[in-house]
Each structure stands twice: as C-alpha cells, then as structure tokens.
Design an enzyme around this catalytic site. Sequence first.
Site, short mmCIF file in Angstrom:
data_model
loop_
_atom_site.label_atom_id
_atom_site.label_comp_id
_atom_site.label_asym_id
_atom_site.label_seq_id
_atom_site.Cartn_x
_atom_site.Cartn_y
_atom_site.Cartn_z
N ARG A 1 0.88 -1.31 -0.05
CA ARG A 1 -0.05 -0.16 0.15
C ARG A 1 0.94 1.03 -0.04
O ARG A 1 0.51 2.19 0.63
CB ARG A 1 -0.91 0.04 1.27
CG ARG A 1 -1.84 -1.13 1.28
CD ARG A 1 -2.75 -1.34 0.22
NE ARG A 1 -3.57 -2.67 0.19
CZ ARG A 1 -3.33 -3.60 0.02
NH1 ARG A 1 -2.12 -3.57 -0.82
NH2 ARG A 1 -4.03 -4.76 0.00
N SER B 1 -10.02 -0.81 4.45
CA SER B 1 -9.23 -1.33 5.66
C SER B 1 -8.68 0.09 6.14
O SER B 1 -8.48 0.79 5.41
CB SER B 1 -8.19 -2.23 5.28
OG SER B 1 -8.80 -3.43 5.22
N GLU C 1 -3.85 3.25 6.78
CA GLU C 1 -3.59 2.91 5.25
C GLU C 1 -4.51 4.35 4.45
O GLU C 1 -4.14 4.65 3.36
CB GLU C 1 -4.44 1.47 5.02
CG GLU C 1 -4.40 1.37 3.65
CD GLU C 1 -4.99 0.25 3.01
OE1 GLU C 1 -4.57 -0.98 3.80
OE2 GLU C 1 -5.59 -0.21 2.41
C1 LIG Z 1 -15.48 -1.33 0.71
C2 LIG Z 1 -14.04 -1.29 0.47
C3 LIG Z 1 -13.27 -2.11 0.22
C4 LIG Z 1 -11.89 -2.14 0.02
N1 LIG Z 1 -11.16 -3.13 -0.49
C5 LIG Z 1 -9.86 -2.68 -0.71
C6 LIG Z 1 -8.82 -3.83 -0.90
O1 LIG Z 1 -9.37 -5.01 -1.11
N2 LIG Z 1 -7.43 -3.55 -1.21
C7 LIG Z 1 -7.08 -2.23 -1.44
O2 LIG Z 1 -5.99 -2.05 -1.69
N3 LIG Z 1 -7.74 -1.11 -0.92
C8 LIG Z 1 -9.30 -1.42 -0.85
N4 LIG Z 1 -10.01 -0.55 -0.61
C9 LIG Z 1 -9.47 1.04 -0.50
C10 LIG Z 1 -9.62 1.88 -1.51
O3 LIG Z 1 -10.70 1.38 -2.39
C11 LIG Z 1 -8.43 1.54 -2.66
O4 LIG Z 1 -6.94 2.02 -1.77
C12 LIG Z 1 -8.25 2.34 -3.72
O5 LIG Z 1 -7.19 1.90 -4.51
C13 LIG Z 1 -8.55 3.83 -3.96
O6 LIG Z 1 -8.80 4.26 -5.16
P1 LIG Z 1 -9.56 5.63 -5.39
O7 LIG Z 1 -9.65 5.76 -6.64
O8 LIG Z 1 -10.69 5.61 -4.57
O9 LIG Z 1 -8.38 6.60 -4.62
P2 LIG Z 1 -8.94 8.04 -3.65
O10 LIG Z 1 -9.17 7.48 -2.41
O11 LIG Z 1 -9.63 8.87 -4.66
O12 LIG Z 1 -7.26 8.47 -3.45
C14 LIG Z 1 -6.40 7.71 -2.49
C15 LIG Z 1 -5.06 8.42 -2.55
O13 LIG Z 1 -4.48 8.16 -3.88
C16 LIG Z 1 -4.31 9.12 -4.40
N5 LIG Z 1 -4.33 9.47 -5.80
C17 LIG Z 1 -5.87 9.03 -6.40
N6 LIG Z 1 -5.85 9.01 -7.72
C18 LIG Z 1 -4.67 9.22 -8.14
C19 LIG Z 1 -3.77 9.47 -9.44
N7 LIG Z 1 -4.35 9.46 -10.46
N8 LIG Z 1 -2.49 9.87 -9.16
C20 LIG Z 1 -1.68 9.85 -8.00
N9 LIG Z 1 -2.40 9.80 -6.75
C21 LIG Z 1 -3.61 9.55 -6.72
C22 LIG Z 1 -4.97 10.23 -3.75
O14 LIG Z 1 -4.39 11.58 -3.85
C23 LIG Z 1 -5.14 9.84 -2.33
O15 LIG Z 1 -3.88 10.09 -1.70
C24 LIG Z 1 -11.46 -0.69 -0.07
C25 LIG Z 1 -12.25 0.39 -0.10
C26 LIG Z 1 -13.48 0.19 0.16
C27 LIG Z 1 -14.31 1.28 0.53
#
Ligand SMILES: Cc1cc2nc3c(=O)[nH]c(=O)nc-3n(C[C@H](O)[C@H](O)[C@H](O)COP(=O)(O)OP(=O)(O)OC[C@H]3O[C@@H](n4cnc5c(N)ncnc54)[C@H](O)[C@@H]3O)c2cc1C
Length: 326
Positions: free
Chosen positions: A181, A248, A318
């Site tokens: 992560r 998480s 995380e």
């Molecule tokens: C129900 C649920 C289940 C989940 N299960 C998992 C799992 O199994 N495994 C897991 O790893 N995560 C999981 N997550 C967490 C989350 O979905 C992941 O971390 C996901 O990758 C975040 O993507 P996002 O587009 O929503 O990022 P955001 O929440 O929008 O951003 C997260 C971070 O990444 C940065 N970011 C976003 N886009 C970019 C970009 N294009 N370039 C540079 N930085 C960027 C943002 O600035 C921020 O710091 C879960 C979340 C939920 C709600």
Amino acid sequence: MDMSDIESAHESTALRGELRVNELMKKYTSWRAGGTAERVYMPADLADLTPFLLGLPADEPVHVIGLGSNLLVRDGGVRGTVVVLHARLNELRLEQRNEKDGLIYAQAGLACAKVARFAASHHLAGAEFLAGIPGTIGGALAMNAGCYGTETWEIVERVQTISRKGELRERSPGDYRVGYRHVALKPEVRAEMHGAKNLSGVFLNDEWFVGGWFRLPGGALDTSRQKIKEFLARRIASQPLNLPNAGSVFRNPPEDRAARLIESCGLKGFCIGGAMVSPKHANFIVNTGAATAADIEAVITTVKNQVKQQTGIELEQEVRIIGTAQ
Ligand SMILES: Cc1cc2nc3c(=O)[nH]c(=O)nc-3n(C[C@H](O)[C@H](O)[C@H](O)COP(=O)(O)OP(=O)(O)OC[C@H]3O[C@@H](n4cnc5c(N)ncnc54)[C@H](O)[C@@H]3O)c2cc1C
C-alpha cells in the site's frame, strides 16, 4: 494569475472540464463525510487536464483523487483544487495480443472493476482481484491496491504520468519504490525531474498517474468470471458494504492482521458520534448516518491508542487524510 482568478480564467479559456466552487467533498468520498474543497475540477479528458494544470498559479495546492474510497477530508475543508479523475480519464483498450499474453492500456479515471471485466472478456487472466476494489486505476496505482494475493504493481508494465506543469511522461516500475500500500518515485528520479541534486526528505506531490499499461497472461473467460464471482462473494460475507466506509483503515502489521488486533482489544462496535468500528470487520470504520470527519478521525486515534496500549503494536493508517479540522 492570482488564485482567486482561477474561476474567471476557466471561463475565458478553452477548458472543457467542469469547475465547481466550494464543493462538499462528502459527494466525492466513500465515507460520505467531511468538509468542502475550495475548487473541484473534473477534466473533460486527458487533453483537457494539461492546460488546466498549466493555468494554475504555482502555489495552488492540488490534490488528485479518483473515487475517494481511501480518503478522509477533514471538516474544515481543503484548500486549493481537488482534481477528480473518476469517469473523466476513461480510455480503455487492448493494445497488444499474442498467444501468450496481452497488454491493456487503462486510464486513471476508470473504475477498477471495469478493467477487471475488460481483461476477462479478452481472455486475459490476473486482473480479477481488481473487481472488488471500489476505486479507480489511478487510486490503485497510487496505493498499490491489492487483495487475495495480488497487488496492482505486479501487473504494471509501465505508467503514464502528468506533472504539475502538465507534462506527460511514461515511466517504468523501476522509477518507483513500491511496497505494501505504498508507491513513491525514487528520490534520484525525483531529483532528476527537478534538476536538483539533493531533495532528500522532501516530498513534492507534483506528479500523478493518468494511465497504465498492464501485461496479463492469456486465460479463460469462464475461469476469470468464476474468480471474480468468488472474490465478490468473499467481500459480501466479510465486509460491512451496507454502510459508507473506506475499506481497511489500518495496514496489516508484519505477520499479523489489524482486524484481529482491533477485535482482540474489544473495540468492535466502538462509536464516537456517527462513526463506529464495524461489528462485522474490525478494520473498517463505518459512517452510521451522520458521522463528521472529526468523529471518524477520533475513532481512528482511539483505536490506534488502545491497540498500542493493550498489545504494544503501533498500527499505521492506510487511509489518507487531507484538509484542516473545523
Ligand atoms: C469497501 C471497500 C473495500 C476496499 N477493499 C480494498 C482492497 O481489497 N484492497 C485495497 O488495496 N484497497 C481497498 N479499499 C481501499 C480503496 O478502494 C483503494 O485504496 C483504492 O485503490 C483507492 O482508489 P480511489 O480511486 O478511490 O483513490 P482515492 O481514495 O480517490 O485516493 C487515494 C489516494 O490516492 C491518491 N490518488 C488517487 N488517484 C491518483 C492518481 N491518479 N495519481 C496519483 N495519486 C492518486 C489520492 O491523492 C489519495 O492520496 C477498499 C475500500 C472500500 C471502500
């Protein structure tokens, strides 16, 4: 240009994206809590993002987000511009296919689930894990998102980035330090980018992912579909998906699981205001209806302190937290 001129500059230029002012960030985060952003920009596409970034004052804070599924915005809101890529940077194509494998190009605003299904439909294996991650490809690249034994960067061949000045680049995985992560440009790459020899310790948040190329081995549609189904069923069985959450909250410490530690401290169901440690999965904090970001952050802090006191283990967050408290 002065920061207060951004809105008028947007109107007077050929930008095709959507600019919103004083926008409630709870609309853009899966926790459905938190304050406002001074500005939210949703580019029309990748070509539109370059002139937008170029036109910003040099000191304008910029936060690039996807689906906000790993993000808490504090109640006092966030200064500067939040650039939302979800559903905007949406190109998805099969670039190469041979007997052995295939190469998919996916832009950063695509939902991970869409890419998982696209890979399966092209008889490519290994992207099934993305089906249950409720974020974008950009977020998955930034977080090295993963589950059920696979992490995003295991399938990355190269990525496409955009700098604060709107410059597009292609980078290889070798340019990054990638871990659990965690993803960051190597300090020497960063230094080269800034023409400076020594930027040690300085983290400049000035380059973002706009797309990635994913190399996947050939597979069978039915097998991939079955895997996706199984992965989703496992989530439904173990995660509180009926209430807003951000997955998480804490990283798993080496050789252990954060959920196990939190549960062992008797914290399942622990509440502050509208935020609660999920009784179904102790590493999830759910919004029971009217949680503020402060409620959620207070639960995070209490969990951290209790686990440290009772087990000696220091949990690391995380989820990402931005903005100021009210
Ligand atoms: C129900 C649920 C289940 C989940 N299960 C998992 C799992 O199994 N495994 C897991 O790893 N995560 C999981 N997550 C967490 C989350 O979905 C992941 O971390 C996901 O990758 C975040 O993507 P996002 O587009 O929503 O990022 P955001 O929440 O929008 O951003 C997260 C971070 O990444 C940065 N970011 C976003 N886009 C970019 C970009 N294009 N370039 C540079 N930085 C960027 C943002 O600035 C921020 O710091 C879960 C979340 C939920 C709600």
